[in-house]
Design a protein around this motif. Sequence first.
Motif, PDB file in Angstrom:
ATOM      1  N   GLY A 144     -25.099  23.686  18.800  1.00 29.06           N
ATOM      2  CA  GLY A 144     -23.649  23.903  18.853  1.00 29.06           C
ATOM      3  C   GLY A 144     -22.990  23.039  19.917  1.00 29.06           C
ATOM      4  O   GLY A 144     -21.910  22.479  19.691  1.00 29.06           O
ATOM      5  N   ASP A 145     -23.631  22.932  21.076  1.00 29.98           N
ATOM      6  CA  ASP A 145     -23.089  22.102  22.155  1.00 29.98           C
ATOM      7  C   ASP A 145     -23.045  20.628  21.749  1.00 29.98           C
ATOM      8  O   ASP A 145     -22.070  19.927  22.021  1.00 29.98           O
ATOM      9  N   SER A 174     -22.863  19.442  18.706  1.00 32.66           N
ATOM     10  CA  SER A 174     -21.822  19.301  17.693  1.00 32.66           C
ATOM     11  C   SER A 174     -20.444  19.251  18.345  1.00 32.66           C
ATOM     12  O   SER A 174     -19.585  18.438  17.958  1.00 32.66           O
ATOM     13  N   GLU A 175     -20.213  20.080  19.344  1.00 30.65           N
ATOM     14  CA  GLU A 175     -18.933  20.079  20.059  1.00 30.65           C
ATOM     15  C   GLU A 175     -18.722  18.760  20.793  1.00 30.65           C
ATOM     16  O   GLU A 175     -17.626  18.187  20.762  1.00 30.65           O
ATOM     17  N   ASP A 178     -17.719  16.075  18.317  1.00 30.40           N
ATOM     18  CA  ASP A 178     -16.298  16.183  17.947  1.00 30.40           C
ATOM     19  C   ASP A 178     -15.393  15.645  19.051  1.00 30.40           C
ATOM     20  O   ASP A 178     -14.426  14.932  18.777  1.00 30.40           O
ATOM     21  N   ILE A 179     -15.712  15.968  20.300  1.00 35.27           N
ATOM     22  CA  ILE A 179     -14.917  15.475  21.425  1.00 35.27           C
ATOM     23  C   ILE A 179     -14.988  13.952  21.507  1.00 35.27           C
ATOM     24  O   ILE A 179     -13.968  13.284  21.716  1.00 35.27           O
TER      25      ILE A 179
END
Length: 146
Positions: A47-48, A50-51, A54-55
């Motif tokens: 999840g980290d 993936s975040e 996106d950033i």
Amino acid sequence: AIGFCTYIFLSLRRLRKNLRPFFAGKGAKDFEEVIVEHSKTLASFDGDISELYDITNRINTISKHSINHIGVVRFNPFGDIGGKQSFAVAFVDVSGSGVVFSSLHGRESTRIYAKHLVGGESADVPLSDEEKQAISSAAPLIPKKL
């Protein structure tokens, strides 16, 4: 049989010794709990990641539309005035869009002009040679039809 049991005992002892760091500090009672705990940690990392992806994509998009190239050319537009008091400054992004400012300094006055750029060219007003040089020095890798 005693030799075989001794061999099995020593092998098991060596295996426990090698696995002790793996189970230490986790409070786990068996191998299944350790695996479940590690899979939860990996899911959190996923999840980290993936975040962060996106950033990174958002930052990349923003940087393509921000001014990141600047070019300056100083020149003397009139032969009777000493020094290079006039200038052209180009502020462009990676696609060559932006603005170019020109200042023409004379004895009696100074005039400042601004021209909108799209793809390294002015959409409505012709560019002077000095403005073209400023655009070229600002972003030499941008394809131009100047």
